[in-house]
Design a protein around this motif. Structure first.
Motif, PDB file in Angstrom:
ATOM      1  N   HIS A  54      -9.027 103.576  25.989  1.00  0.00           N
ATOM      2  CA  HIS A  54      -8.080 102.596  26.264  1.00  0.00           C
ATOM      3  C   HIS A  54      -7.830 101.931  24.906  1.00  0.00           C
ATOM      4  CE1 HIS A  54      -9.372 101.911  30.384  1.00  0.00           C
ATOM      5  NE2 HIS A  54      -7.981 102.411  30.733  1.00  0.00           N
ATOM      6  N   ALA A  55      -8.822 101.764  24.134  1.00  0.00           N
ATOM      7  CA  ALA A  55      -8.774 101.415  22.534  1.00  0.00           C
ATOM      8  C   ALA A  55      -7.964 102.335  21.860  1.00  0.00           C
ATOM      9  CB  ALA A  55     -10.059 101.043  22.054  1.00  0.00           C
ATOM     10  N   GLN A  56      -8.341 103.826  22.049  1.00  0.00           N
ATOM     11  CA  GLN A  56      -7.501 104.884  21.348  1.00  0.00           C
ATOM     12  C   GLN A  56      -5.965 104.721  21.661  1.00  0.00           C
ATOM     13  OE1 GLN A  56      -9.658 108.334  22.500  1.00  0.00           O
ATOM     14  NE2 GLN A  56     -11.317 107.637  21.608  1.00  0.00           N
ATOM     15  N   ALA A  57      -5.539 104.767  22.894  1.00  0.00           N
ATOM     16  CA  ALA A  57      -4.181 104.534  23.335  1.00  0.00           C
ATOM     17  C   ALA A  57      -3.547 103.256  22.618  1.00  0.00           C
ATOM     18  CB  ALA A  57      -4.080 104.461  24.698  1.00  0.00           C
ATOM     19  N   LEU A  58      -4.270 101.952  22.472  1.00  0.00           N
ATOM     20  CA  LEU A  58      -3.438 100.775  22.103  1.00  0.00           C
ATOM     21  C   LEU A  58      -3.539 101.231  20.346  1.00  0.00           C
ATOM     22  CD1 LEU A  58      -5.522  97.906  23.556  1.00  0.00           C
ATOM     23  CD2 LEU A  58      -2.968  98.227  23.537  1.00  0.00           C
ATOM     24  N   GLU A  59      -4.265 101.784  19.760  1.00  0.00           N
ATOM     25  CA  GLU A  59      -4.545 102.269  18.080  1.00  0.00           C
ATOM     26  C   GLU A  59      -3.161 103.179  18.081  1.00  0.00           C
ATOM     27  OE1 GLU A  59      -7.382 103.444  14.673  1.00  0.00           O
ATOM     28  OE2 GLU A  59      -7.804 103.869  16.619  1.00  0.00           O
ATOM     29  N   GLN A  60      -2.948 104.194  19.010  1.00  0.00           N
ATOM     30  CA  GLN A  60      -1.845 105.076  18.917  1.00  0.00           C
ATOM     31  C   GLN A  60      -0.517 104.363  19.161  1.00  0.00           C
ATOM     32  OE1 GLN A  60      -1.993 108.397  21.205  1.00  0.00           O
ATOM     33  NE2 GLN A  60      -0.094 109.416  20.684  1.00  0.00           N
ATOM     34  N   LEU A  61      -0.481 103.290  19.989  1.00  0.00           N
ATOM     35  CA  LEU A  61       0.651 102.635  20.276  1.00  0.00           C
ATOM     36  C   LEU A  61       1.142 101.779  19.090  1.00  0.00           C
ATOM     37  CD1 LEU A  61       2.908 101.564  22.164  1.00  0.00           C
ATOM     38  CD2 LEU A  61       1.202  99.766  22.907  1.00  0.00           C
ATOM     39  N   GLN A  62       0.049 101.211  18.413  1.00  0.00           N
ATOM     40  CA  GLN A  62       0.201 100.296  17.294  1.00  0.00           C
ATOM     41  C   GLN A  62       0.685 101.210  15.978  1.00  0.00           C
ATOM     42  OE1 GLN A  62      -3.388  98.561  15.803  1.00  0.00           O
ATOM     43  NE2 GLN A  62      -2.242  96.532  15.755  1.00  0.00           N
ATOM     44  N   THR A  63       0.284 102.434  15.668  1.00  0.00           N
ATOM     45  CA  THR A  63       0.643 103.087  14.719  1.00  0.00           C
ATOM     46  C   THR A  63       1.984 103.847  14.762  1.00  0.00           C
ATOM     47  OG1 THR A  63      -1.752 103.782  14.520  1.00  0.00           O
ATOM     48  CG2 THR A  63      -0.066 105.208  13.487  1.00  0.00           C
ATOM     49  N   GLU A  64       2.529 104.091  16.021  1.00  0.00           N
ATOM     50  CA  GLU A  64       3.486 104.799  16.346  1.00  0.00           C
ATOM     51  C   GLU A  64       4.845 103.954  16.442  1.00  0.00           C
ATOM     52  OE1 GLU A  64       3.420 107.670  19.325  1.00  0.00           O
ATOM     53  OE2 GLU A  64       1.720 108.833  18.389  1.00  0.00           O
ATOM     54  N   GLU A 114       0.498  86.599  17.311  1.00  0.00           N
ATOM     55  CA  GLU A 114       1.602  85.704  17.578  1.00  0.00           C
ATOM     56  C   GLU A 114       2.353  86.320  18.683  1.00  0.00           C
ATOM     57  OE1 GLU A 114       2.910  86.973  13.775  1.00  0.00           O
ATOM     58  OE2 GLU A 114       1.245  86.503  14.720  1.00  0.00           O
ATOM     59  N   TYR A 115       2.244  87.353  19.008  1.00  0.00           N
ATOM     60  CA  TYR A 115       3.100  88.026  19.874  1.00  0.00           C
ATOM     61  C   TYR A 115       2.741  87.811  21.370  1.00  0.00           C
ATOM     62  CZ  TYR A 115       4.991  90.365  15.816  1.00  0.00           C
ATOM     63  OH  TYR A 115       5.598  90.551  14.600  1.00  0.00           O
ATOM     64  N   VAL A 116       3.956  87.622  22.228  1.00  0.00           N
ATOM     65  CA  VAL A 116       3.601  87.370  23.782  1.00  0.00           C
ATOM     66  C   VAL A 116       4.632  88.609  24.393  1.00  0.00           C
ATOM     67  CG1 VAL A 116       3.113  85.071  23.402  1.00  0.00           C
ATOM     68  CG2 VAL A 116       5.536  85.548  23.833  1.00  0.00           C
ATOM     69  N   GLY A 117       3.947  88.801  25.433  1.00  0.00           N
ATOM     70  CA  GLY A 117       4.805  89.970  26.358  1.00  0.00           C
ATOM     71  C   GLY A 117       3.916  90.688  27.055  1.00  0.00           C
ATOM     72  N   ILE A 118       4.322  91.875  27.257  1.00  0.00           N
ATOM     73  CA  ILE A 118       3.802  92.863  27.817  1.00  0.00           C
ATOM     74  C   ILE A 118       3.342  94.188  27.151  1.00  0.00           C
ATOM     75  CG2 ILE A 118       3.979  94.261  30.093  1.00  0.00           C
ATOM     76  CD1 ILE A 118       6.451  92.326  30.512  1.00  0.00           C
ATOM     77  N   ILE A 119       2.211  94.738  27.295  1.00  0.00           N
ATOM     78  CA  ILE A 119       1.941  96.068  26.800  1.00  0.00           C
ATOM     79  C   ILE A 119       1.591  96.983  28.218  1.00  0.00           C
ATOM     80  CG2 ILE A 119       0.364  97.337  25.486  1.00  0.00           C
ATOM     81  CD1 ILE A 119       0.141  95.142  23.664  1.00  0.00           C
ATOM     82  N   GLN A 120       2.018  98.105  28.399  1.00  0.00           N
ATOM     83  CA  GLN A 120       1.718  98.862  29.398  1.00  0.00           C
ATOM     84  C   GLN A 120       1.447 100.311  28.839  1.00  0.00           C
ATOM     85  OE1 GLN A 120       3.011  97.905  33.344  1.00  0.00           O
ATOM     86  NE2 GLN A 120       3.806 100.017  33.621  1.00  0.00           N
ATOM     87  N   LEU A 121       0.242 100.644  29.335  1.00  0.00           N
ATOM     88  CA  LEU A 121      -0.393 102.143  28.820  1.00  0.00           C
ATOM     89  C   LEU A 121      -0.818 102.774  30.173  1.00  0.00           C
ATOM     90  CD1 LEU A 121      -2.197 101.184  25.696  1.00  0.00           C
ATOM     91  CD2 LEU A 121      -0.155 102.680  25.725  1.00  0.00           C
ATOM     92  N   PRO A 122      -1.010 104.164  30.030  1.00  0.00           N
ATOM     93  CA  PRO A 122      -1.497 104.882  31.210  1.00  0.00           C
ATOM     94  C   PRO A 122      -2.940 104.116  31.795  1.00  0.00           C
ATOM     95  CG  PRO A 122      -0.531 106.363  29.759  1.00  0.00           C
ATOM     96  CD  PRO A 122      -0.485 105.092  29.069  1.00  0.00           C
ATOM     97  N   GLY A 123      -3.227 103.439  32.826  1.00  0.00           N
ATOM     98  CA  GLY A 123      -4.463 102.943  33.182  1.00  0.00           C
ATOM     99  C   GLY A 123      -4.505 101.692  32.538  1.00  0.00           C
TER     100      GLY A 123
END
Length: 433
Positions: free
Chosen positions: A28-38, A57-66
């Protein structure tokens, strides 16, 4: 057996330890890191630390596999809300989900059917599904009204010579098929960029919706939608004309979803999605929207945002410049006021030196007599402060510039958004002498 969905609900600027997240895994951390990078601008969304995640300071939704992450405004940080147990904290979460959606609806002018806290509590992950359901409904309306057609160039083999014969391709492909002609010709059909964008967003809705009803409705609409190629998502909203004006609401939602989508992280049929908003900017735009709507009835003019040169190539732009006009009950001459919004709770109710200096500079540049710092209200302990700035040789002779703090009640006691926030702020400006 599919892996369990990991759900995180956090406030902006909050730190969440990995050890407190149920079913958390390194992937999950790896997926978040990849999302952040791309993702463009993703570096500031959150920070992955050794022991947990620190949100910004960002609000909203992040959705990744699982993995599903909801980030809510900080005004209900657990340390300040008094939430002593899980049920109370959940109520706070639901309250601010509803408030956040309401603010986005006003600022983005989107046809969102914002449910109350009870409605959000009844269905998990409702915040994302509100956007998806609104888009599917608007796309369905566009489809029923009729998809637009247009002329465009197409190349290919035809049984009759029509259009421009492409000699190179014709000889390459039709040497043994003299009955065919490879041509470039005009076609009138529904392969229109707007139709392509809506179809792409429908696929996102079908894949990302937690609600079975929303997903099913999106897939049904896809079955009836013509097969269309994917197109590049534009940075600016395409200009609509008389024939495409009815695409407006659906197109706005489609662009929002497509820009938040990250196909490069696709795993199976599930793609990553990051629908995030800078809460500081959202608060500023929300208050400005309410001020503009209340201005006419309050005898005020909210001036268009402009910027002025401050020093060398550095420019300054206040959040809102308001001109208070004379009225029968207040015949004083027109006066200019600066309103600067800050989405934070100042310690002891006192503005920081940087905040008050900023307002002072704005007042000088725009020739304003009053400057207002507008913070969010969180408790009765917050009291407005007011004072005159030191005299300045740059100000008009005899002019006294005053500064004031005000704490805006974004939420009413019943936890709904305050619709009178704009009028109340303008009344406070008029009361300044």
């Amino acid at each position: 057996m599919p892996a369990a969905l990991v759900t995180i609900v956090a406030f902006e600027h909050q730190f969440i330890g990995y050890s407190t997240i149920e079913n958390w895994q390194d992937r999950h951390a790896q997926a978040l890191e990849q999302l952040q990078t791309e993702q463009k601008g993703g570096a500031g969304w959150f920070t992955l630390e050794r022991k947990g995640i620190r949100f910004a300071e960002y609000v909203g939704i992040i959705q990744l596999p699982g993995l599903s992450v909801e980030i809510l405004p900080k005004a209900d940080d657990p340390n300040r809300t008094g939430a002593s147990n899980g049920n109370e904290l959940k109520a706070v979460h639901d309250r601010w989900r509803s408030a956040l959606l309401g603010m986005l609806r006003q600022v983005l002018n989107l046809p969102l059917a914002v449910p109350g806290p009870a409605g959000l509590a009844a269905a998990p992950h409702k915040m994302l599904d509100v956007f998806l359901a609104a888009f599917v409904q608007q796309a369905d309306g566009v489809f029923r009204a009729g998809l637009v057609k247009h002329y465009h160039s197409a190349e290919g083999n035809r049984s009759a010579l029509k259009g421009q014969l492409m000699f190179g391709q014709h000889l390459n492909q039709n040497l043994l098929h003299k009955e065919r002609f490879f041509t470039r010709h005009q076609v009138y059909d529904r392969v229109h960029p707007l139709n392509c964008l809506l179809r792409m967003a429908l696929q996102v809705a079908a894949d990302q919706a937690y609600s079975a009803a929303v997903s099913a409705r999106a897939r049904t609409l896809l079955l009836h939608w013509p097969e269309l190629p994917q197109v590049k998502v534009p940075q600016e909203r395409p200009v609509l004309n008389r024939k495409t004006a009815h695409y407006g609401p659906a197109l706005d939602l489609a662009l929002l979803l497509l820009r938040a989508n990250s196909p490069s992280l696709q795993q199976g049929k599930t793609q990553a999605l990051a629908l995030l908003f800078d809460m500081n900017s959202l608060y500023e735009e929300y208050v400005e929207t309410l001020l503009r709507r209340a201005a006419a009835q309050a005898g005020a003019i909210v001036q268009p945002q402009t910027e002025k040169r401050f020093w060398a190539t550095i420019k300054a732009r206040p959040d809102v410049v308001v001109s208070i006009q004379p009225t029968p009950t207040d015949p004083r001459p027109a006066r200019t006021c600066i309103v600067d919004m800050k989405w934070k709770v100042p310690k002891g109710g006192k503005p920081t030196p940087d905040d008050i200096r900023q307002v002072y500079a704005y007042c000088h540049l725009w020739g304003a007599q009053h400057g207002l710092l507008l913070y969010p209200w969180v408790s009765e302990a917050q009291q407005p402060r007011r004072g005159a700035f030191a005299s300045s040789q740059l100000a008009t002779a005899g002019t006294v510039i005053t500064g004031q703090t005000m704490f805006a009640r974004v939420l009413l006691p019943n936890h709904t958004l305050n619709p009178n926030l704009g009028r109340e702020t303008l009344q406070a400006l008029r009361s300044l002498e």
